[in-house]
Design a protein around this motif. Structure first.
Motif, PDB file in Angstrom:
ATOM      1  N   PRO A 235       0.382  -1.253   0.346  1.00  0.00           N
ATOM      2  CA  PRO A 235       0.347   0.218  -0.102  1.00  0.00           C
ATOM      3  C   PRO A 235       0.866   1.203   0.449  1.00  0.00           C
ATOM      4  O   PRO A 235       1.589   1.438   0.788  1.00  0.00           O
ATOM      5  N   GLY A 236       0.246   2.072  -0.580  1.00  0.00           N
ATOM      6  CA  GLY A 236       0.837   3.224  -0.882  1.00  0.00           C
ATOM      7  C   GLY A 236       2.524   3.531  -1.511  1.00  0.00           C
ATOM      8  O   GLY A 236       2.782   4.837  -1.423  1.00  0.00           O
ATOM      9  N   LYS A 239       0.562   2.874  -6.861  1.00  0.00           N
ATOM     10  CA  LYS A 239      -0.326   2.032  -8.048  1.00  0.00           C
ATOM     11  C   LYS A 239      -1.741   2.958  -8.650  1.00  0.00           C
ATOM     12  O   LYS A 239      -1.454   2.623 -10.020  1.00  0.00           O
ATOM     13  N   THR A 240      -2.317   3.585  -7.239  1.00  0.00           N
ATOM     14  CA  THR A 240      -3.366   4.091  -8.394  1.00  0.00           C
ATOM     15  C   THR A 240      -2.617   5.770  -9.179  1.00  0.00           C
ATOM     16  O   THR A 240      -3.489   5.840 -10.079  1.00  0.00           O
ATOM     17  N   ASP A 291      -9.083  -0.989  -8.989  1.00  0.00           N
ATOM     18  CA  ASP A 291      -8.272  -0.792  -7.801  1.00  0.00           C
ATOM     19  C   ASP A 291      -8.246  -2.281  -6.582  1.00  0.00           C
ATOM     20  O   ASP A 291     -10.110  -2.165  -6.180  1.00  0.00           O
ATOM     21  N   GLU A 292      -7.964  -2.064  -5.984  1.00  0.00           N
ATOM     22  CA  GLU A 292      -7.806  -3.342  -5.597  1.00  0.00           C
ATOM     23  C   GLU A 292      -8.940  -4.576  -5.675  1.00  0.00           C
ATOM     24  O   GLU A 292     -10.444  -4.731  -4.970  1.00  0.00           O
ATOM     25  N   THR A 336      -3.848  -4.512  -7.179  1.00  0.00           N
ATOM     26  CA  THR A 336      -3.677  -5.021  -5.882  1.00  0.00           C
ATOM     27  C   THR A 336      -2.589  -5.476  -4.974  1.00  0.00           C
ATOM     28  O   THR A 336      -1.070  -5.271  -5.216  1.00  0.00           O
ATOM     29  N   ASN A 337      -2.416  -5.082  -3.521  1.00  0.00           N
ATOM     30  CA  ASN A 337      -1.209  -5.559  -2.461  1.00  0.00           C
ATOM     31  C   ASN A 337      -1.467  -7.480  -2.350  1.00  0.00           C
ATOM     32  O   ASN A 337      -1.015  -7.728  -1.526  1.00  0.00           O
ATOM     33  N   SER A 451       5.326   2.057   6.445  1.00  0.00           N
ATOM     34  CA  SER A 451       3.353   1.597   6.197  1.00  0.00           C
ATOM     35  C   SER A 451       3.538  -0.348   6.246  1.00  0.00           C
ATOM     36  O   SER A 451       2.698  -0.473   7.180  1.00  0.00           O
TER      37      SER A 451
END
Length: 728
Positions: A235-236, A239-240, A291-292, A336-337, A451
């Motif tokens: 996360p962070g 990607k987005t 997303d996700e 995705t993570n 994070s």
């Protein structure tokens, strides 16, 4: 209207017929974003007859203007000009397009009217905006950016300039900001707004940008263009942000979807919503961003009978991405993570043709990200972004953005008492004096942790090597094994040396094993995860092994990282022994493969401590897992003297205190913890004596001293045992 004919300026050669040249557009450096610059090869500047700082007209599908500056040496001779995403948007060109440069006349702006791209919560300060935009070259219809304190930016559309044509905003320019939002306002994310991901960006651009802008290339080659890209990473990591930048740079329609938006309570509605999005996207070059995606398309084998909606959504998505009907110029980007949670049928070629892993940035990547987030921040001269990049191990882009924001907030907290809040507005002169210094970033570093390891992040006491008395050989090995690889990676690469994976500290209780671990964590600057044996153990089958696996996964993401396993004999007892169970056997097996298995352990050092090395499983103690087994014995007289110096350096000692004598026979056989306790008891004895004396009731301790007798009594009490019997 004032006569501004005297303000009209011309670049060299403007009286002659305008000369022009055509060059390919390349992306700008992060430091140039929002400054209205075009970087030109000095040879091309000479051909145009212009000097650094002169204004040139940029002609793409639209005309705009910018200040010409020489390209940096590494970008010369390539036949390119470098302009940022904002200027590319103003000229209506994309990366790789050709743009014409012409010499032009320009003037100092008398008046400029702007419309905000987004209405702020508070009113817009015209004088502050004017200061931020001073020196910028603009034309009517341009989009300009003002970078405010911290990492915030505000975009404006230029509605009108007086006079018309290319103008430069100066200190005399009157700025009028409309209270109406600009039409067709949209957030502009360019490739220059993404730091540290050049390799990933180039891969994504060839997969997405080329098929959308030049599909004829694939037709000529007789192959189908790529249909999808799966971005995976913590996360962070961006990607987005990458998906939004690609959509902006290609001028494609952008459809963003997440799990909750797709799911509906009525039968068939979820699948119909998905079909509708793909139908709309098929009308032109489009990007669908899921997303996700692990929440939208989980593994069907893991879904129960009550999760029929999820099953149907996965099936519908599979059909839409690679079914019987062609979907045209539509590219799907998934993010995705948790890539292993996605249905395997979605990850095959033809659906997601390429999977791109976006990892935690290295030091050069962190430096680029910090440059992006501080380019509009007024930094003090003592701020070194290179040093910040060095100490922010494991930070992803979102963490570094938060770090810059917290540093700016720290400066505001310091300056807040000096603001005159009785005034309606804080003067621009006061705002311009705000600078973010190194002490603000140091404060921010205590508030922001990576994070990737936030769940297991360990706050370590500020223990330095100087706080550890004796143990010189152990300190040397720890410095060479943990500090040197982080500080001098080039030397280790040149010498073809692989840093050790594990170090075991063992010895009797109280000799300083945990203290050494604290000192290593503080001095190395690496991320530190402390694990206590019982915290990993679970009564559920497989949960302990999963905890070990997750622990090392987080450590790899946040590398360089130290994993400290305290009392390792409780986690990894000798298999087949009386302490072993099926759970500990499986835990040891997991620990063995993590430390030296098929997957290489990079950037992670396992530091373990125990006072029962004989109980630890022998397979862990071999070279390649624990490379160094450091025995910490009870301190000798020299080490005890060093320990006494550490624990008495801030105490008021009497003249008769001889630390060298106390380090001899009085403290013989005592550990470092025993000596620390003796120093504390000696201080308590001195306080007890002081309070019982004549000045105890009124004094404030100015004449309080700790004498030799206090130390000798305390050391004798420690040697004789610490069990105190209290009678009635």
């Amino acid at each position: 209207m004032a006569d501004i004919s005297d303000d009209v300026m011309s670049t060299p050669g403007a009286t002659k017929p305008p000369e022009e040249l055509s060059r390919k557009v390349a992306e700008a450096l992060a430091r140039d974003v929002g400054r209205g610059l075009v970087r030109v090869d000095p040879a091309d500047m000479a051909a145009l007859g212009i000097n650094p700082g002169d204004v040139v007209r940029l002609i793409g599908d639209r005309e705009t203007a910018a200040k010409a500056m020489p390209a940096f040496p590494m970008d010369r001779g390539k036949g390119i000009v470098q302009i940022d995403g904002l200027t590319r948007d103003n000229a209506k060109v994309s990366l790789g397009d050709r743009i014409r440069l012409e010499t032009t006349r320009y003037a100092v702006a008398a008046r400029v009217k702007l419309a905000p791209a987004e209405l702020p919560r508070a009113g817009t300060r015209k004088d502050y905006v004017a200061k931020l935009l001073e020196g910028l070259v603009i034309t009517e219809g341009d989009r300009v950016r003002a970078t405010l304190m911290g990492t915030r930016t505000r975009d404006f559309t230029v509605l009108k300039t007086v006079p018309a044509g290319p103008v430069v905003i100066s200190s005399t320019t009157s700025i009028d900001v409309s209270q109406q939002q600009a039409s067709q306002a949209r957030e502009r994310i360019a490739y220059e707004d993404i730091g540290g991901l050049q390799r990933e960006l180039s891969s994504i651009r060839e997969m997405i940008e080329l098929p959308l802008r030049h599909p004829e290339i694939f037709e000529q080659m007789g192959i189908d263009p790529p249909k999808g890209v799966l971005l995976q990473g913590p996360p962070g990591c961006g990607k987005t942000l990458i998906a939004r930048a690609v959509a902006n740079e290609t001028d494609a329609k952008f459809f963003g979807l997440s799990g909750p938006e797709i799911m509906h309570k009525f039968y068939g509605e979820s699948e119909a919503h998905l079909r509708k999005v793909f139908e709309q996207a098929a009308k032109g070059p489009s990007i669908i961003f899921l997303d996700e995606i692990d929440a939208i398309a989980p593994k069907r084998t893991g879904l129960g009978s009550e999760q029929q909606v999820e099953r149907r959504v996965v099936s519908q998505l599979l059909t839409l991405m690679d079914g019987l009907q062609s979907r045209g110029q539509v590219i799907v980007i998934g993010a995705t993570n948790l890539p292993d949670a996605i249905d395997p049928a979605l990850r095959r070629p033809g659906r997601f043709d390429r999977e791109i892993t976006i990892g935690v940035p290295d030091k050069p990547g962190r430096l680029q990200i910090l440059q992006v987030h501080t380019r509009g921040m007024p930094l003090a001269e003592d701020v070194s972004l290179d040093r910040l990049a060095q100490v922010t191990h494991g930070f992803v882009g979102a963490d570094l953005q938060s770090l810059c924001r917290e540093a700016a907030m720290a400066r505001l907290r310091r300056m807040f008492p000096t603001f005159d809040l009785s005034q309606d507005q804080i003067p621009v002169e006061v705002l311009q004096k705000l600078t973010v210094g190194v002490e603000d970033f140091d404060e921010a570093l205590t508030l922001v942790e990576p994070s990737a390891i936030r769940e297991v992040f360990t706050e370590v006491a500020d223990v330095k090597w100087a706080d550890v008395g004796g143990l010189e050989e152990a300190k040397r090995i720890l410095k060479e094994s943990i500090e040197w690889p982080a500080l001098h990676p080039d030397l280790f690469k040149k010498a073809a040396i692989v840093p050790p994976k594990g170090i075991l500290l063992y010895g009797p209780p109280g000799v300083g094993k945990t203290l050494l671990a604290k000192a290593v964590a503080t001095e190395s600057g690496a991320n530190f995860i402390s694990v206590k044996g019982p915290a990993l153990m679970s009564r559920w089958v497989g949960e302990t092994e999963r905890a070990v696996r997750d622990l090392f996964h987080k450590a790899k993401l946040a590398s360089p990282c130290i994993v400290f396993l305290d009392e390792i004999d409780s986690i990894a007892p000798r298999r087949g022994g009386s302490e072993a169970t099926s759970v500990t056997d499986r835990t040891i097996a997991q620990l063995l493969t993590e430390m030296d298995g098929v997957q290489e352990l990079r950037g992670v050092v396992v530091l373990a401590a125990t006072n029962r090395k004989d109980l630890v499983d022998p397979a862990l103690l071999r070279a390649g897992r624990f490379d160094f087994l450091i025995k910490l014995p009870l301190p000798d007289a020299i080490a005890r003297l060093e320990i006494l110096k550490v624990h008495t350096r801030a105490r008021p000692l009497a003249d008769d205190v001889d630390l060298a004598a106390l380090a001899g026979a009085p403290s013989n056989g005592q550990s470092g913890a025993d000596i620390e306790l003796a120093c504390r008891n000696a201080s308590l004895a001195a306080i007890r004596e002081y309070l019982a004396g004549p000045s105890g009731a009124v004094g404030k301790g100015e004449d309080l001293v700790i004498g030799r007798r206090h130390f000798e009594a305390a050391l004798h009490g420690t040697a004789g045992g610490r069990v105190i019997t209290s009678g009635f």
